[in-house]
Design an enzyme around this catalytic site. Sequence first.
Site, PDB file in Angstrom:
ATOM      1  N   LYS A 150      12.383   2.134 -24.535  1.00 37.13           N
ATOM      2  CA  LYS A 150      12.968   2.582 -25.866  1.00 37.13           C
ATOM      3  C   LYS A 150      14.522   2.295 -25.591  1.00 37.13           C
ATOM      4  O   LYS A 150      15.139   2.624 -24.193  1.00 37.13           O
ATOM      5  CB  LYS A 150      13.097   4.025 -25.759  1.00 37.13           C
ATOM      6  CG  LYS A 150      13.679   4.759 -27.150  1.00 37.13           C
ATOM      7  CD  LYS A 150      13.662   6.298 -27.274  1.00 37.13           C
ATOM      8  CE  LYS A 150      14.296   6.945 -28.607  1.00 37.13           C
ATOM      9  NZ  LYS A 150      14.226   8.277 -28.561  1.00 37.13           N
ATOM     10  N   SER A 184      13.438   9.213 -33.074  1.00 40.36           N
ATOM     11  CA  SER A 184      14.113   8.324 -32.804  1.00 40.36           C
ATOM     12  C   SER A 184      13.317   7.403 -31.929  1.00 40.36           C
ATOM     13  O   SER A 184      13.653   6.134 -31.755  1.00 40.36           O
ATOM     14  CB  SER A 184      15.450   8.477 -31.824  1.00 40.36           C
ATOM     15  OG  SER A 184      15.346   9.139 -31.000  1.00 40.36           O
ATOM     16  N   SER A 195      12.032  13.651 -31.978  1.00 33.63           N
ATOM     17  CA  SER A 195      12.042  11.996 -31.344  1.00 33.63           C
ATOM     18  C   SER A 195      10.656  11.714 -30.971  1.00 33.63           C
ATOM     19  O   SER A 195      10.369  10.431 -31.020  1.00 33.63           O
ATOM     20  CB  SER A 195      12.944  11.681 -30.851  1.00 33.63           C
ATOM     21  OG  SER A 195      14.530  11.850 -31.506  1.00 33.63           O
TER      22      SER A 195
END
Length: 469
Positions: free
Chosen positions: A76, A151, A175
């Site tokens: 990520k 996210s 997220s």
Amino acid sequence: MDILELDALELSSALERRDLSAREVMQATLARIEAVNGRVNAIVSLRDPDALLAEAAAADNSPRGGWMHGIPIAIKDLANAAGLPTSQGSPIFAGQMAVQDDLPVARIRAAGAIVIGKTNTPEFGLGSHTYNPVHGATTNPYDPARSCGGSSGGAAAALATRMLAVADGSDMMGSLRNPAGWNNVYGMRPGWGTVPGEPAGDLFLHQLATAGPMARCPADLAALLDTMAGADPRQPLSHGQAATLPQLADDLPPQRIGWLADWDGALPFEDGLLDVSAAALARMGGLGHEVAPVHAPFESGAIWDSWITLRSFAVAGGARALHESPDTRAMLKPAAIWEIERGLALSAMDVQRASEIRSDWFRKAVALFASYDVLVLPSAQMWPFDVTLDYPKEIAGTKMDTYHRWMQVVIPASLLGLPVVNIPAGFGQNGLPAGLQLIGPKGSEARLLQLAQQWHEATRWPQKRPPVI
């Protein structure tokens, strides 16, 4: 053997037996990325394919380093992976190269994984909608006109489209849960301190976010959690725990499951979401568990007020220097400026009152877990929305007063740092996936994964209904 349909542990076993080579896995992964990533934009900053194939070939000719030996993974884009840019979705950091791995990434590499690139994220991870001015928007594999969530949206979309077998993510406000629900995969927010982050900055005050795993099955969640977890002596609130993967084979007694639904009407939901959730819970009851409705155990407005105070306090603490410089402030998105300025305006007593509310909610939750083993909420209050929006302005006619109010359903667990596993719940009449949050008390990661594994064996939603792309 379809390499890309294998779960990560299946892939690991095939590599260990040498039924597959790491080079074959890398070739299949790169071919899949070339075929579908242009439509979803989940993988960013992809490394040179020739270099990746050479690294995979080297893995085939070296001693096995761990269960992830030779398995491709993308990190990520909020976390540092040495040799790759960490943009955080912001033009301020676009092209900034990481010189070393953050702690969770270092643990993943030590298990033998090959880091191939990054997964897309919103700017600074703010807002559960993966778009930014550096890499653009990540779309939903089930409908490319819609958001994939966030996210950890790039990670979830990459899993759903079989570009990755397993992925890392992080979660402050849903997220690891919202994008998992919207992409028909699993995501796990571990309890605070289970997966320590990089020991930088303040180590005591800002206990809201955590890194965690995402996968297409709970066993892979457990394997990656066990890789990322473990106490770090440099971090005072980190702790060790027993490995969760071996515990998945243990018998799970019937669970007392409390269904919180819409928090006694306090949370608005789009049509169909609660119906999908109720159908999933009925099926869970058919697995031998006791499912019962639970009245709202705490005032939702108080939880929200505590959350947005502590969140703005944390965001301002980490990003105030970017706001102080006119040059970098001009490159911040409005949501970031709003959070930072709210945080800078808080008094010490504002933060104290927010923490007192959190403490009251924690005490109430502890009492609630004396009656229920698991609490359940939907993973989101709406279906995936138009990818061109910055954020949803209303839900079912209820106006949203902040850029993140539409994700209020995730904060009861986030505020307390409780472990949560998102499970795929099924699909609406619109053909879009939804998820459920399985919330447990402190230290219940293994039991939540056991319940998720039992659910997976009964449903296999990620395998049964992959996206057509």
